[in-house]
Design a protein around this motif. Structure first.
Motif, mmCIF file in Angstrom:
data_model
loop_
_atom_site.group_PDB
_atom_site.id
_atom_site.type_symbol
_atom_site.label_atom_id
_atom_site.label_comp_id
_atom_site.label_asym_id
_atom_site.label_seq_id
_atom_site.Cartn_x
_atom_site.Cartn_y
_atom_site.Cartn_z
ATOM 1 N N GLU A 246 6.031 12.060 -20.277
ATOM 2 C CA GLU A 246 5.339 12.428 -19.050
ATOM 3 C C GLU A 246 5.769 11.443 -17.978
ATOM 4 O O GLU A 246 6.616 10.575 -18.234
ATOM 5 C CB GLU A 246 3.814 12.401 -19.239
ATOM 6 C CG GLU A 246 3.289 11.045 -19.684
ATOM 7 C CD GLU A 246 1.795 11.055 -19.969
ATOM 8 O OE1 GLU A 246 1.060 10.524 -19.114
ATOM 9 O OE2 GLU A 246 1.390 11.594 -21.023
ATOM 10 N N HIS A 247 5.222 11.550 -16.778
ATOM 11 C CA HIS A 247 5.612 10.657 -15.703
ATOM 12 C C HIS A 247 5.340 9.208 -16.090
ATOM 13 O O HIS A 247 4.248 8.866 -16.544
ATOM 14 C CB HIS A 247 4.836 11.010 -14.429
ATOM 15 C CG HIS A 247 5.141 10.094 -13.273
ATOM 16 N ND1 HIS A 247 6.396 10.023 -12.693
ATOM 17 C CD2 HIS A 247 4.354 9.186 -12.618
ATOM 18 C CE1 HIS A 247 6.367 9.133 -11.717
ATOM 19 N NE2 HIS A 247 5.152 8.611 -11.644
ATOM 20 N N ASN A 248 6.351 8.363 -15.935
ATOM 21 C CA ASN A 248 6.251 6.925 -16.256
ATOM 22 C C ASN A 248 5.964 6.658 -17.733
ATOM 23 O O ASN A 248 5.416 5.604 -18.078
ATOM 24 C CB ASN A 248 5.185 6.233 -15.400
ATOM 25 C CG ASN A 248 5.705 5.854 -14.025
ATOM 26 O OD1 ASN A 248 6.906 5.922 -13.763
ATOM 27 N ND2 ASN A 248 4.802 5.465 -13.137
ATOM 28 N N PHE A 249 6.330 7.580 -18.595
ATOM 29 C CA PHE A 249 6.071 7.400 -20.033
ATOM 30 C C PHE A 249 7.278 7.933 -20.799
ATOM 31 O O PHE A 249 7.557 9.127 -20.780
ATOM 32 C CB PHE A 249 4.812 8.157 -20.445
ATOM 33 C CG PHE A 249 4.252 7.744 -21.788
ATOM 34 C CD1 PHE A 249 5.005 7.842 -22.954
ATOM 35 C CD2 PHE A 249 2.966 7.263 -21.895
ATOM 36 C CE1 PHE A 249 4.497 7.470 -24.182
ATOM 37 C CE2 PHE A 249 2.432 6.887 -23.129
ATOM 38 C CZ PHE A 249 3.197 6.996 -24.266
ATOM 39 N N TYR A 250 7.983 7.016 -21.486
ATOM 40 C CA TYR A 250 9.177 7.371 -22.245
ATOM 41 C C TYR A 250 9.048 6.896 -23.688
ATOM 42 O O TYR A 250 8.433 5.856 -23.966
ATOM 43 C CB TYR A 250 10.429 6.706 -21.650
ATOM 44 C CG TYR A 250 10.703 7.053 -20.214
ATOM 45 C CD1 TYR A 250 11.593 8.080 -19.882
ATOM 46 C CD2 TYR A 250 10.094 6.352 -19.173
ATOM 47 C CE1 TYR A 250 11.860 8.397 -18.559
ATOM 48 C CE2 TYR A 250 10.353 6.656 -17.852
ATOM 49 C CZ TYR A 250 11.227 7.681 -17.546
ATOM 50 O OH TYR A 250 11.487 7.990 -16.239
ATOM 51 N N LYS A 251 9.642 7.650 -24.596
ATOM 52 C CA LYS A 251 9.841 7.153 -25.944
ATOM 53 C C LYS A 251 11.337 6.967 -26.143
ATOM 54 O O LYS A 251 12.152 7.719 -25.579
ATOM 55 C CB LYS A 251 9.256 8.098 -26.990
ATOM 56 C CG LYS A 251 9.846 9.502 -27.006
ATOM 57 C CD LYS A 251 9.166 10.352 -28.074
ATOM 58 C CE LYS A 251 9.754 11.759 -28.128
ATOM 59 N NZ LYS A 251 9.126 12.596 -29.188
ATOM 60 N N LEU A 252 11.694 5.957 -26.908
ATOM 61 C CA LEU A 252 13.108 5.687 -27.195
ATOM 62 C C LEU A 252 13.382 6.187 -28.598
ATOM 63 O O LEU A 252 12.840 5.662 -29.574
ATOM 64 C CB LEU A 252 13.400 4.191 -27.078
ATOM 65 C CG LEU A 252 14.886 3.826 -27.089
ATOM 66 C CD1 LEU A 252 15.607 4.414 -25.893
ATOM 67 C CD2 LEU A 252 15.067 2.312 -27.109
ATOM 68 N N ASP A 253 14.225 7.197 -28.672
ATOM 69 C CA ASP A 253 14.447 7.907 -29.921
ATOM 70 C C ASP A 253 14.927 6.959 -31.023
ATOM 71 O O ASP A 253 16.072 6.498 -31.014
ATOM 72 C CB ASP A 253 15.474 9.023 -29.693
ATOM 73 C CG ASP A 253 15.444 10.076 -30.773
ATOM 74 O OD1 ASP A 253 14.453 10.119 -31.528
ATOM 75 O OD2 ASP A 253 16.404 10.854 -30.866
ATOM 76 N N ASP A 254 14.037 6.642 -31.958
ATOM 77 C CA ASP A 254 14.287 5.788 -33.124
ATOM 78 C C ASP A 254 14.720 4.367 -32.742
ATOM 79 O O ASP A 254 15.408 3.693 -33.494
ATOM 80 C CB ASP A 254 15.335 6.419 -34.049
ATOM 81 C CG ASP A 254 15.231 5.855 -35.470
ATOM 82 O OD1 ASP A 254 14.125 5.429 -35.844
ATOM 83 O OD2 ASP A 254 16.246 5.823 -36.172
ATOM 84 N N GLY A 255 14.307 3.902 -31.579
ATOM 85 C CA GLY A 255 14.630 2.542 -31.166
ATOM 86 C C GLY A 255 13.581 1.544 -31.619
ATOM 87 O O GLY A 255 12.450 1.898 -31.961
ATOM 88 N N THR A 256 13.954 0.278 -31.641
ATOM 89 C CA THR A 256 13.035 -0.810 -31.953
ATOM 90 C C THR A 256 12.341 -1.277 -30.674
ATOM 91 O O THR A 256 12.762 -0.929 -29.563
ATOM 92 C CB THR A 256 13.789 -1.992 -32.570
ATOM 93 O OG1 THR A 256 14.638 -2.576 -31.556
ATOM 94 C CG2 THR A 256 14.622 -1.562 -33.769
#
Length: 265
Positions: free
Chosen positions: A62-72
């Motif tokens: 969502e806005h200002n919200f990211y997940k890093l795909d399988d990142g530490t």
């Protein structure tokens, strides 16, 4: 700090859907623009590890919200600071609220602490928050994150108004006792204590008759040890229902042993 609205990069090691992360975002949003970059899945005990053997990808939730795909957690901070914030770095990096303690030597395992480590390596002040649990985090079902949210709001608010209290390459490691806010006795400045470790690796048999091992969660046992400043350890403070604030430096050189090692060589 910036005269405009401050900006906070928020991450954790429990994953982007973790209740502690969402509680911390709620606590900090009245203070600053909060941008979340968190791991897709839980990365507890990942330490200060970077992913070098496969590509990584930001996924906007969502806005200002990211997940890093399988990142530490370290990946999250490293890539966020060098890509998302390349032209406008945040005023502060905040990591947590971790589900469980990060005290004593456990700091070296902690992905929560590692995110703060990476931030200060990149020149950005950082704070790591962890919620201590006495019984495998059953306390969270009873307590929620009230004390942790109140502590984060007060501490981060003070940092944004008065400045970061530590020099370069040092971060604040904060552990919250498992009590309601009215039972908390206040804040203690502490040193990292000394954990007692045991072997909680369990052996099982899979349906094909093969052995496999599962590393469990050891009890939160510790031992006292003398300290020149005669101050409290993080374990002692939390035991007495204080919030523990420990300044952590990344230089792990044992300066007391330099001369004796020269003589030994």
């Amino acid at each position: 700090m910036s005269k405009e609205q401050p900006r906070i990069l928020l991450t954790n090691d429990d994953g982007f859907e973790a209740p502690g992360l969402l509680a911390l975002r709620e606590a900090l949003e009245p203070l600053a623009e909060v941008i979340v970059v968190a791991p897709t899945i839980e990365k507890s005990a990942s330490g200060h590890s970077l992913t070098l053997t496969r590509p990584l990808r930001f996924v906007e939730v969502e806005h200002n919200f990211y997940k890093l795909d399988d990142g530490t957690p370290t990946d999250c901070v490293f890539l966020a600071l060098n890509k998302l914030f390349a032209d406008n770095p945040p005023d502060l990096v905040v990591s947590g609220i971790n589900r469980g303690a990060n005290m004593g030597e456990d700091i070296t395992y902690s992905g929560t602490a590692a995110a703060a480590m990476e931030a200060v390596l990149q020149g950005i002040p950082a704070v790591a928050f962890s919620q201590v649990c006495r019984t495998h985090c059953d306390d969270l079902e009873r307590l929620g994150h009230r004390l942790a949210k109140e502590t984060a709001a007060k501490l981060v608010g003070k940092i944004l108004s008065d400045g970061y209290p530590l020099p370069d390459r040092k971060f604040l490691n904060v552990n919250i006792p498992p009590v309601h806010p009215e039972k908390c006795k206040g804040w203690q400045i502490t040193h990292a204590g000394r954990r007692l470790y045991g072997n909680d690796a369990q052996v099982h048999i899979n349906p094909r008759g093969q052995e496999y091992y599962w590393i469990g969660l050891p009890r939160l046992d510790w031992t006292s040890h003398p300290h020149p400043a005669n101050d409290w350890s993080d374990f002692e403070a939390v035991r007495e229902n204080y919030v523990s604030l420990t300044p952590i430096r990344l230089d792990m050189t044992d300066y007391d042993s330099l001369e004796s090692l020269k003589e030994w060589i």
